[in-house]
Design a protein around this motif. Sequence first.
Motif, PDB file in Angstrom:
ATOM      1  N   GLY B  44      10.054  -0.588  -5.230  1.00  0.00           N
ATOM      2  CA  GLY B  44      10.291   0.723  -5.828  1.00  0.00           C
ATOM      3  C   GLY B  44       9.044   1.564  -5.976  1.00  0.00           C
ATOM      4  N   LEU B  45       8.050   1.262  -5.186  1.00  0.00           N
ATOM      5  CA  LEU B  45       6.793   2.011  -5.282  1.00  0.00           C
ATOM      6  C   LEU B  45       6.767   3.119  -4.244  1.00  0.00           C
ATOM      7  CD1 LEU B  45       4.313  -1.003  -5.467  1.00  0.00           C
ATOM      8  CD2 LEU B  45       5.141   0.405  -7.377  1.00  0.00           C
ATOM      9  N   PHE B  46       6.084   4.179  -4.545  1.00  0.00           N
ATOM     10  CA  PHE B  46       5.651   5.019  -3.429  1.00  0.00           C
ATOM     11  C   PHE B  46       4.137   4.990  -3.390  1.00  0.00           C
ATOM     12  CE2 PHE B  46       6.213   8.288  -6.716  1.00  0.00           C
ATOM     13  CZ  PHE B  46       5.076   9.055  -6.580  1.00  0.00           C
ATOM     14  N   TYR B  47       3.623   5.172  -2.180  1.00  0.00           N
ATOM     15  CA  TYR B  47       2.203   4.900  -1.940  1.00  0.00           C
ATOM     16  C   TYR B  47       1.376   6.163  -2.034  1.00  0.00           C
ATOM     17  CZ  TYR B  47       3.333   0.162  -1.064  1.00  0.00           C
ATOM     18  OH  TYR B  47       3.763  -1.119  -1.255  1.00  0.00           O
ATOM     19  N   ASN B  48       0.291   6.024  -2.754  1.00  0.00           N
ATOM     20  CA  ASN B  48      -0.655   7.128  -2.900  1.00  0.00           C
ATOM     21  C   ASN B  48      -1.833   6.938  -1.950  1.00  0.00           C
ATOM     22  OD1 ASN B  48      -3.280   8.168  -4.479  1.00  0.00           O
ATOM     23  ND2 ASN B  48      -1.517   9.461  -5.032  1.00  0.00           N
ATOM     24  N   THR B  49      -2.359   5.721  -1.924  1.00  0.00           N
ATOM     25  CA  THR B  49      -3.548   5.425  -1.124  1.00  0.00           C
ATOM     26  C   THR B  49      -3.490   3.983  -0.631  1.00  0.00           C
ATOM     27  OG1 THR B  49      -4.866   6.816  -2.605  1.00  0.00           O
ATOM     28  CG2 THR B  49      -6.087   5.352  -1.144  1.00  0.00           C
ATOM     29  N   VAL B  50      -3.760   3.792   0.651  1.00  0.00           N
ATOM     30  CA  VAL B  50      -4.103   2.450   1.165  1.00  0.00           C
ATOM     31  C   VAL B  50      -5.326   2.661   2.050  1.00  0.00           C
ATOM     32  CG1 VAL B  50      -3.380   0.443   2.505  1.00  0.00           C
ATOM     33  CG2 VAL B  50      -1.698   1.645   1.078  1.00  0.00           C
ATOM     34  N   THR B  51      -6.460   2.275   1.535  1.00  0.00           N
ATOM     35  CA  THR B  51      -7.710   2.598   2.233  1.00  0.00           C
ATOM     36  C   THR B  51      -8.623   1.376   2.217  1.00  0.00           C
ATOM     37  OG1 THR B  51      -9.426   4.300   2.403  1.00  0.00           O
ATOM     38  CG2 THR B  51      -8.969   3.452   0.206  1.00  0.00           C
ATOM     39  N   LEU B  52      -9.684   1.440   2.995  1.00  0.00           N
ATOM     40  CA  LEU B  52     -10.627   0.315   3.035  1.00  0.00           C
ATOM     41  C   LEU B  52     -11.301   0.135   1.680  1.00  0.00           C
ATOM     42  CD1 LEU B  52     -12.210  -1.791   4.800  1.00  0.00           C
ATOM     43  CD2 LEU B  52     -13.973  -0.021   5.033  1.00  0.00           C
ATOM     44  N   TRP B  53     -11.237  -1.077   1.167  1.00  0.00           N
ATOM     45  CA  TRP B  53     -12.071  -1.453   0.033  1.00  0.00           C
ATOM     46  C   TRP B  53     -13.368  -1.924   0.671  1.00  0.00           C
ATOM     47  CZ3 TRP B  53     -13.779  -6.127  -2.679  1.00  0.00           C
ATOM     48  CH2 TRP B  53     -14.118  -5.910  -4.027  1.00  0.00           C
TER      49      TRP B  53
END
Lengths: 696, 696
Positions: B44-53
Amino acid sequence: MVLERVKQLASHLTGHSGPPHPFDPLTEKEIEKAVAIVNSEHQGLFYNTVTLWEPRKVEMMAWLADPDHNVRPHRVADVVAIGRGSKVYDGLVDLEEEKIVRWELTEGVQPLITMEDLQIVETVVRKDPGVIEQCRLIGIPPGDMHKVYCDPWTIGYDERFGSKVRLQQALMYYRPHVDDSQYTYPLDFCPIFNADTQEIVHIDVPKVRRPLNQAPPTNYHAEAIKANGGYRTDLKPINITQPEGVSFTVEGRILKWQNWSVHVGFNHREGIVLSNITYNDKGNVRPVFYRISLAEMVVPYGNPEHPHQRKHAFDLGEYGGGYMTNSLALGCDCKGAIHYMDAAFVNRAGESQIIKNAICVHEEDAGILFKHTDFRDDSCTVTRARKLVVSHVFTAANYEYCVYWILHQDGTIQLEVKLTGILNTYSLNPGESAGPWGTEVYPGVNAHNHQHLFCLRLDPNIDGSANTVFVADAAASDAPLGSAENKYGNAFYAKKTKLETQAGSVSDYDGSTSRTWDMANTNKMNVYSHKPVSYKLVSREVPSLLPKEGSLVWKRAGFARHAVHVTKYNDDQIHPAGRHVPQTSGDPSQGLPAWIAADPDANIDNTDIVLWHTFGLTHFPAPEDYPVMPAEPMIVLLRPRNFFTQNPAMDVPPSYSSTPSQVAAGKRGLSGVIDGMSRLAFGGGREKGGSLDQEV
Amino acid sequence: MVLERVKQLASHLTGHSGPPHPFDPLTEKEIEKAVAIVNSEHQGLFYNTVTLWEPRKVEMMAWLADPDHNVRPHRVADVVAIGRGSKVYDGLVDLEEEKIVRWELTEGVQPLITMEDLQIVETVVRKDPGVIEQCRLIGIPPGDMHKVYCDPWTIGYDERFGSKVRLQQALMYYRPHVDDSQYTYPLDFCPIFNADTQEIVHIDVPKVRRPLNQAPPTNYHAEAIKANGGYRTDLKPINITQPEGVSFTVEGRILKWQNWSVHVGFNHREGIVLSNITYNDKGNVRPVFYRISLAEMVVPYGNPEHPHQRKHAFDLGEYGGGYMTNSLALGCDCKGAIHYMDAAFVNRAGESQIIKNAICVHEEDAGILFKHTDFRDDSCTVTRARKLVVSHVFTAANYEYCVYWILHQDGTIQLEVKLTGILNTYSLNPGESAGPWGTEVYPGVNAHNHQHLFCLRLDPNIDGSANTVFVADAAASDAPLGSAENKYGNAFYAKKTKLETQAGSVSDYDGSTSRTWDMANTNKMNVYSHKPVSYKLVSREVPSLLPKEGSLVWKRAGFARHAVHVTKYNDDQIHPAGRHVPQTSGDPSQGLPAWIAADPDANIDNTDIVLWHTFGLTHFPAPEDYPVMPAEPMIVLLRPRNFFTQNPAMDVPPSYSSTPSQVAAGKRGLSGVIDGMSRLAFGGGREKGGSLDQEV
């Protein structure tokens, strides 16, 4: 008959027939004619300067307003000649009436040093017994005097010798081989040369001696690089071409480009002079500047040891940015499709001489002019900019100044100066520290701290000659945080302070308020903003003059004490450190301080004014500046503010333009107007965008 | 198996095989893998950021030192996701171990607003009865709501609503026709949107109403220009070509050019990130910067009336310079031979998406690199410069930022930012004055004063990570005029002040001393100058933050209060206004002020440090900025000082080089190495110089 020949030659030089434009530099024939007229009355002179005496502004403005009916200003030569005994004569010769209209013996001044004046000194120095002895003392045998060189500078001012005898100081160097850079081998003493008698009259010898540098040469010419690993081989050519020709036209010396019109003048002293700059605003030709130039500069060095205080060259006033101008070469100094203009000067003997390709005119791509994308639908307009560059390069002994006057499509005028060439150097003993007044940039080579301070003379003509200057500072609201007027504390505005008198105009730079100066016509309001039409001086490299108040430099270079002075227009006020600069003591200061002191309360509000702006940089040398210095650029902008009623460059053809309705309908917009030559770096292909058909 | 697919996709994106470089942005497959791993545990999430850590620096430095033997840092995804009820989750997913290694519900923060978040608001606004009523009150009938538009901004911070509910403010506009610029028709009220419930929760209505502007549209797209006199026809093409290809190479995302090597990263927030910048100094690969980026910015507006205090966008921290990046087009944004890199991001649904051509890499001619002529004999060397430009352009609602990272051959790194796009506008009644907080740029259009303040994050690695910062001021000698030490008053030097602690590092710009900051390695002295190797920060556009101390902007944008802060390196300190910026109150200030306050005495001398530099400009709009603003450039330089032992670009092939002995012997020197394509503008011929044979 003489006049006929003048016209023919003018035609050759300017590329059009008819008489020279009143702003045109003197032609070769005009120079020779002026000399002939002077020689017919005065003998035994050698010539320092024969240059255009520019038309008086009131006559010129009348003629410009209606050249077909109003009186054309006469061609007049401004002559400086030197007789035996260092006697200096200032004269004016009316070339149309063919007579001398002014001739004065001017006491106690020394006119600038020409290239010929400079060339003589080295020969004299090499033969002088005192110099030979000093060389011997620091390790150069008398048989090696052909390896001794000097950069002759004006003496600046030396209180021991005053102003009556024409002097030069010889900064001494040595070359192990004729192709070695002498700046690695500075000698520690300084002969003083009498230009009248052509002999060495004194040698300044330091208390601490510094024998000849024993470090190996360091050179940057091709033979040296090839011997030291060779050139890098990974730089592929970039070709810049204009197959359909250039976008500017030249009639005589009037350059027209992208709504701009400007007369390109040139003289021995200021180099390029841009006059009668106008902008065609939708058919309305609007004056912007009557005349702009680099009028003076000073380069004070920061080492306090005697005689280094004399190192503070006024490269324009003491040598002449025009006299020292390079002859430019295609593809080297400038790249692309180039138009050159030559420069004609007098020589010592009174003959005219030409520097070929003294001025370069060319266009450059200037990146994005404007762009906006609508984030909703990706409709987008992107337009590339073009700039027009009018440039010259001059060599002041060790140093090079590259001067670029740039016109932009958005109405901005930009001055860019690139500093390059070789650092002035002095000797340093092994183990001796160069600090804090200099840097050891190579073993035994001390490059002294110095400033380059330029004085830009701006004669605004913003929709007419009645102009006013405002200091503009970015300022927070006076109302405190939490008050009704400034509840959230975010209020800020441009605080404008009108400059009303000459004395009151003296102002410094303030980086914390991003200070600028507006040259405005308060008689004409922008119809949208209700603010006066103006051009804004934006300049961010504005150091303080570091020599102290009362010091020799402070006194001689009065213009450099402050960032801005404004004066009421006066035809005779062109040179902010004075007409004759060498050997001025600064007691009293010449030029700007004198003019302002003479009439401190002179009104400068809503009248014909001149703004003098000193800018530049302070250079603390480092080894990366040696043995030749990568060019360091500096810029000053003159930006239209409230001058136009909209972005004046919207009709520059875009690279791409689409509207929301075109995007929605799946139509492509207007594209590919300018450039169809760009390619992908790898793979060789093109992408969509540039390959689309042109629709204009 | 999943890993195999990741590698394949990485290969497609980066143009080489093998695993991604640890600095590489996450690939599409890596993004999708991270989402899959999160979704397997949380729904049930929507994504804000998936970026390189990004790799921890200590691990990364070890790996860079010996990639064949030391442990390669894991690929880790930094995930921000939002659940119902505005719940914010911060997580880390180790993509190699295929597991979530951190997952936290973070209270009281709001992550940045994505383009998808923005797009939703306009639809909601048009249907809201309150908005429809406000439109009717100012002259827009309910049937015309399709002509109503909005630029949704984060709310910034509004004390009435706090930080717990995710909010946007809708800046309202109207378009008479879909292709008209809405910025000519600003509406006077401001709805507030709840992103969780997707409804309008409040409308700010001003006391003084301003009905819909009645002025005619003003547009700059092609259809408008064609209808209004058409495009100018006097601009001839300039072609820029590299027939032998480009001079740089790209392996993965490692760019090599003219002794430089740099890894070109990219993320949703900072846009371009340059890492592990090294310079090959005659075979010795010397580290210069570990990482540099534009880390934050704030654009405070200067109108104090409610609710304009909320207009102070943090375009990087609140929206993301990467998320808003344009897809670039050949020959439009960049000209010549271009290499593009794409950018991969997550969308709201957790899918990966690509922005094609997000980054442009290309070379440009850069004028004279160095030149010197010997005035005695005209022997001369002139060498042209080249620069490498890595750029992207992002659109922040009305405004465009063009970001150019430029490498020079002389060792200088330059950041240039060009501002263009459209002014943010507000409505103005007929006869109402826009002053002093704004300018009427077109009838009925009030463009408010604003500042653009950028924060440049510099992680120096000057011959190693133990670095020290010195403030450098040009200063006159303390010794008075006439004293033995300063007899002529001309002594001046570079006054260096070492910054020793975090709290003590806070420093402002001083234009009067031409202040710079040296990033030095005090453990390594230049063998010639005996000064520490260093890179100097040279920045001249450094306005004061104009919102007052204690104001909302001052509290939220702590980084902007001063020109320079220096902190001890910390892996978690990337974002100077905090990790999550929207709806921060500034009580207490996040980011830089908090880090420094937490450890004011932390040593920053001779250790691993980060220098944060705030620069920018204050913009007082004028009609020439409208309806689209000509690009206004700003630059910051990082210059090597005492880093090299000589000019590092002497082996760049010259355009021309002759020695005195060649001149004397009548031989021509080395010439025409670079450019044989330049031509005279008129007459079509060539001059001597470029046409000579190549001798290299």
